[in-house]
Design a protein around this motif. Structure first.
Motif, short mmCIF file in Angstrom:
data_model
loop_
_atom_site.label_atom_id
_atom_site.label_comp_id
_atom_site.label_asym_id
_atom_site.label_seq_id
_atom_site.Cartn_x
_atom_site.Cartn_y
_atom_site.Cartn_z
N ASP A 173 28.21 -6.69 11.72
CA ASP A 173 27.49 -6.37 10.49
C ASP A 173 27.88 -4.97 10.05
OD1 ASP A 173 25.74 -6.25 8.37
OD2 ASP A 173 24.00 -5.78 9.61
N GLY A 174 29.01 -4.87 9.38
CA GLY A 174 29.43 -3.57 8.88
C GLY A 174 30.87 -3.27 9.23
N TYR A 175 31.29 -2.08 8.89
CA TYR A 175 32.65 -1.62 9.14
C TYR A 175 32.82 -1.26 10.61
CZ TYR A 175 33.64 -1.31 4.15
OH TYR A 175 33.85 -1.60 2.83
N ARG A 176 33.94 -1.67 11.21
CA ARG A 176 34.24 -1.38 12.61
C ARG A 176 35.64 -0.78 12.70
NH1 ARG A 176 29.82 -0.81 13.93
NH2 ARG A 176 30.75 -0.10 15.85
N THR A 205 26.85 6.12 8.65
CA THR A 205 27.87 6.90 9.37
C THR A 205 27.68 6.84 10.88
OG1 THR A 205 26.55 8.90 9.03
CG2 THR A 205 28.33 8.48 7.46
N ASP A 206 26.54 6.33 11.36
CA ASP A 206 26.33 6.19 12.80
C ASP A 206 26.78 4.82 13.30
OD1 ASP A 206 25.34 8.73 13.07
OD2 ASP A 206 23.28 8.11 13.49
N CYS A 207 26.26 3.74 12.70
CA CYS A 207 26.53 2.40 13.23
C CYS A 207 27.50 1.59 12.39
CB CYS A 207 25.22 1.63 13.39
SG CYS A 207 24.43 1.18 11.83
N GLY A 208 27.83 2.05 11.19
CA GLY A 208 28.79 1.34 10.34
C GLY A 208 28.21 0.20 9.53
N LYS A 209 26.91 -0.09 9.68
CA LYS A 209 26.31 -1.16 8.89
C LYS A 209 26.36 -0.81 7.42
CE LYS A 209 23.29 -3.00 12.40
NZ LYS A 209 21.93 -3.23 12.84
N THR A 210 26.39 -1.85 6.60
CA THR A 210 26.49 -1.64 5.16
C THR A 210 25.33 -2.29 4.43
OG1 THR A 210 27.80 -3.62 4.79
CG2 THR A 210 29.01 -1.59 5.25
N LYS A 211 25.07 -1.78 3.24
CA LYS A 211 24.11 -2.38 2.32
C LYS A 211 24.79 -2.43 0.97
CE LYS A 211 19.52 -1.83 0.26
NZ LYS A 211 19.52 -3.18 -0.16
N GLU A 212 24.76 -3.60 0.35
CA GLU A 212 25.37 -3.74 -0.96
C GLU A 212 24.60 -2.95 -2.01
OE1 GLU A 212 26.04 -7.75 -2.25
OE2 GLU A 212 27.17 -8.25 -0.44
N ILE A 213 25.36 -2.33 -2.92
CA ILE A 213 24.79 -1.61 -4.06
C ILE A 213 25.32 -2.33 -5.30
CG2 ILE A 213 24.70 0.58 -5.30
CD1 ILE A 213 25.48 1.92 -2.61
N GLU A 214 24.44 -2.82 -6.13
CA GLU A 214 24.85 -3.61 -7.28
C GLU A 214 25.32 -2.75 -8.46
OE1 GLU A 214 25.27 -6.82 -7.04
OE2 GLU A 214 24.40 -6.83 -5.04
N MET A 215 24.86 -1.52 -8.56
CA MET A 215 25.28 -0.68 -9.69
C MET A 215 26.70 -0.19 -9.51
SD MET A 215 25.54 2.75 -8.63
CE MET A 215 25.31 3.68 -10.07
N CYS A 216 27.36 0.09 -10.63
CA CYS A 216 28.74 0.56 -10.60
C CYS A 216 28.87 1.74 -11.57
CB CYS A 216 29.70 -0.56 -11.00
SG CYS A 216 31.42 -0.05 -11.02
N PRO A 217 29.47 2.83 -11.12
CA PRO A 217 29.60 4.02 -11.98
C PRO A 217 30.76 3.96 -12.97
CG PRO A 217 30.55 4.47 -9.86
CD PRO A 217 29.96 3.08 -9.78
N MET A 218 31.47 2.85 -13.05
CA MET A 218 32.68 2.79 -13.87
C MET A 218 32.42 2.92 -15.36
SD MET A 218 35.32 3.07 -12.21
CE MET A 218 36.47 2.78 -13.52
N TYR A 253 27.56 7.35 1.74
CA TYR A 253 27.49 7.49 3.19
C TYR A 253 26.19 8.18 3.60
CZ TYR A 253 32.46 6.66 2.63
OH TYR A 253 33.67 6.12 2.27
N GLY A 254 25.66 7.76 4.73
CA GLY A 254 24.44 8.36 5.27
C GLY A 254 24.00 7.59 6.50
N LYS A 255 22.71 7.59 6.78
CA LYS A 255 22.18 6.92 7.94
C LYS A 255 21.24 5.80 7.48
CE LYS A 255 22.68 10.67 11.22
NZ LYS A 255 23.89 11.03 10.57
N CYS A 256 21.39 4.62 8.10
CA CYS A 256 20.52 3.49 7.81
C CYS A 256 19.14 3.76 8.42
CB CYS A 256 21.12 2.20 8.34
SG CYS A 256 21.14 2.07 10.16
N PRO A 257 18.11 3.01 8.02
CA PRO A 257 16.76 3.25 8.57
C PRO A 257 16.71 3.16 10.10
CG PRO A 257 16.61 1.85 6.65
CD PRO A 257 18.09 2.01 6.95
N THR A 258 17.46 2.24 10.69
CA THR A 258 17.44 2.10 12.16
C THR A 258 17.98 3.35 12.83
OG1 THR A 258 17.76 -0.29 11.94
CG2 THR A 258 18.25 0.69 14.09
N CYS A 259 19.14 3.85 12.35
CA CYS A 259 19.75 5.05 12.95
C CYS A 259 18.95 6.30 12.62
CB CYS A 259 21.19 5.19 12.49
SG CYS A 259 22.28 3.90 13.12
#
Length: 137
Positions: free
Chosen positions: A32-35, A95-108, A128-134
């Protein structure tokens, strides 16, 4: 993208689906996330013994080029995840566990307005940051 979709893409593009290639896909489909590649290598070494770093990286970059894997840089190291490009979105990446959450907005839309005389080929937006678990660990 699921495991079967990834295998189908490999076959349609004329690539063999060897045991190790399937194992790489299974590894990312179970995460679940980037490895980082080193996690994949450790996983494969537990199953097969010594594995070639170059072979692993060639396959990771092949999967990225075919759209099977997404990649990002975290702390100067390439990280990969199974592609989830069914629709346009961006990610928050822990940045700790690599898990991701989709963000629907786009700055383009905002960026395009500021770049009227420029040709935009592609874009990438990640937070980038820390998820609630981390954060609470």
């Amino acid at each position: 993208m699921n495991l079967q979709e990834a295998i189908t893409i490999l076959k349609e593009k004329g690539y063999k689906t060897t045991g190790k290639r399937k194992e790489i896909l299974e590894f990312f489909s179970s995460e679940d996330g980037y490895r980082p590649a080193k996690d994949l290598i450790a996983h494969l070494e537990n199953k097969y013994g010594a594995v070639s770093f170059d072979t692993i990286y060639r396959n990771l970059h092949l999967y990225h080029d075919l759209g099977i894997l997404e990649k990002t840089d975290l702390e100067g190291e390439k990280h990969f995840r199974l592609s989830c490009s069914h629709h346009h979105h961006h990610h928050f990446i822990c940045t700790d566990c690599g898990k991701t959450k989709e963000i629907e907005m786009c700055p383009m839309e905002t960026a395009s307005a500021e770049l009227k005389n420029y040709e935009i080929d592609d874009h990438k937006f990640e937070i980038y940051g820390k998820c609630p678990t981390c954060l609470h660990a």
